[in-house]
Write a protein that holds these residues in place. Structure first.
Motif, short mmCIF file in Angstrom:
data_model
loop_
_atom_site.label_atom_id
_atom_site.label_comp_id
_atom_site.label_asym_id
_atom_site.label_seq_id
_atom_site.Cartn_x
_atom_site.Cartn_y
_atom_site.Cartn_z
N ARG A 1 -0.51 -0.26 -8.18
CA ARG A 1 -0.18 -1.17 -9.50
C ARG A 1 -0.82 -2.33 -9.88
O ARG A 1 -1.50 -3.04 -9.18
CB ARG A 1 1.46 -1.57 -9.23
CG ARG A 1 2.00 -2.33 -10.58
CD ARG A 1 3.20 -3.05 -10.20
NE ARG A 1 2.84 -4.42 -9.38
CZ ARG A 1 3.63 -5.36 -8.91
NH1 ARG A 1 4.97 -4.77 -8.79
NH2 ARG A 1 3.14 -6.47 -8.12
N PHE B 1 0.38 1.97 -13.70
CA PHE B 1 0.25 2.55 -12.22
C PHE B 1 -0.81 3.81 -12.29
O PHE B 1 -0.97 4.51 -13.22
CB PHE B 1 1.36 3.25 -11.78
CG PHE B 1 2.52 2.36 -11.55
CD1 PHE B 1 2.66 1.80 -10.50
CD2 PHE B 1 3.51 1.93 -12.53
CE1 PHE B 1 3.77 0.90 -10.15
CE2 PHE B 1 4.41 1.04 -12.18
CZ PHE B 1 4.65 0.48 -10.85
N GLU C 1 2.26 0.49 -4.41
CA GLU C 1 3.65 0.36 -4.61
C GLU C 1 4.25 1.60 -4.18
O GLU C 1 3.52 2.86 -4.38
CB GLU C 1 4.05 0.10 -5.99
CG GLU C 1 3.71 -1.13 -6.33
CD GLU C 1 4.51 -2.29 -5.93
OE1 GLU C 1 5.79 -2.09 -5.63
OE2 GLU C 1 4.08 -3.49 -5.90
N ASP D 1 3.00 -3.49 -16.44
CA ASP D 1 2.71 -2.87 -15.32
C ASP D 1 2.04 -1.64 -15.53
O ASP D 1 2.93 -0.76 -16.39
CB ASP D 1 4.07 -2.75 -14.32
CG ASP D 1 4.16 -4.06 -13.62
OD1 ASP D 1 5.46 -4.12 -13.25
OD2 ASP D 1 3.53 -5.09 -13.46
#
Length: 288
Positions: free
Chosen positions: A228, A182, A219, A180
């Motif tokens: 994300r 961001f 998110e 993940d």
């Protein structure tokens, strides 16, 4: 019912020194054979990555076969039991072992069931309880897992019959790795996604025979509101899981920095220096 003195005498003859010595020699030979076969298969597997998991599974099976074969050979050939003595001795040993070693017996049976049912196999990456790592050995009593920080954890095999266990690669050499990343909510997510995809497919650790997926979502966390970008790709060998994650992360960070992709704003109750207004003379700087 009074005991038959003839049967008792026959059982006592089983405990003479020569037969005990022969049984001991067979046990030692079985241990040596088990270690020799295991080391040979391990060397073969390490020399051929695609066959590594098969070789390790074969090594686990061979240990069980050698153990059961040695016990059967000792009981049938070395001790030379008659039918009635076999029944009497089996009942006695069964009751004794059942009470004294019930946990060990349950672990032995559980290890055999794991090898037959194969919820996971040697070489798999599994999650069990609070542990995650590679299965190094499925033994007669325990399963040994090497965690990612190189700790060897031994877990009784009977635990795996009652508690849930997750296998990340299920006997395959490749394995999905999910990462993940961001970016700021107003950043160019199209460009960021394309750069992330390029970073993943150009890594030397990625398994390109399976598709690389990228998922985009907004998110909200206690610390920031961001977009994300989730990268899902397969590593060519599950042992390179961390290397793939590190390599792809470095590539994505370098590409995003080069193209000005901003990271999320941290939601903290702080006043930036540029926005700070000093209080008027004679007033307190603290809120009322």
């Amino acid at each position: 019912m009074e005991p038959d003195m003839g049967e008792i005498g026959e059982v006592m003859q089983l405990l003479n020194a020569s037969r005990l010595m022969a049984a001991l020699v067979i046990v030692v030979l079985a241990i040596i054979a088990s270690r020799l076969i295991t080391s040979t298969l391990d060397r073969f597997g390490e020399g051929n990555a695609r066959r590594r998991l098969t070789a390790k599974y074969a090594a686990s099976i061979s240990r069980f076969v050698i153990f059961i074969g040695a016990v059967a050979f000792i009981l049938i050939n070395v001790l030379d039991l008659s039918g009635e003595t076999w029944i009497a001795l089996s009942a006695t040993i069964g009751l004794t072992v059942g009470f004294a070693l019930k946990d060990t017996a349950a672990s032995l049976l559980s290890g055999l069931l794991i090898l037959i049912d194969r919820p996971f196999t040697v070489g798999d990456r599994i999650s069990f309880d609070k542990y995650y790592g590679e299965v190094r050995e499925i033994g007669l009593r325990t399963v040994r897992i090497a965690t990612l920080d190189d700790n060897l954890v031994s877990i009784p095999t009977n635990k795996f019959l009652t508690d849930p266990v997750a296998s990340a690669n299920a006997g395959e050499l490749d394995m999905m790795v999910q990462m993940d990343f961001f970016i700021a909510i107003d950043a160019d997510f199209d460009l960021a996604r394309d750069l992330a995809h390029e970073a993943a497919v150009t890594s030397k650790y990625v398994f390109l025979e399976k598709k690389v997926n990228l998922l985009v979502s907004d998110e909200m966390t206690p610390h920031f509101y961001a977009t994300r970008i989730r990268v899902q790709c397969y590593v060519v060998d599950c042992r390179f899981e961390r290397r793939l994650a590190s390599d792809v992360t470095e590539r994505i960070k370098t590409a995003w920095r080069k193209h000005g992709i901003r990271t999320p704003f941290v939601l903290e109750h702080q006043v930036r220096r540029a926005d700070y207004v000093p209080p008027a003379e004679g007033r307190s700087s603290s809120p009322a």
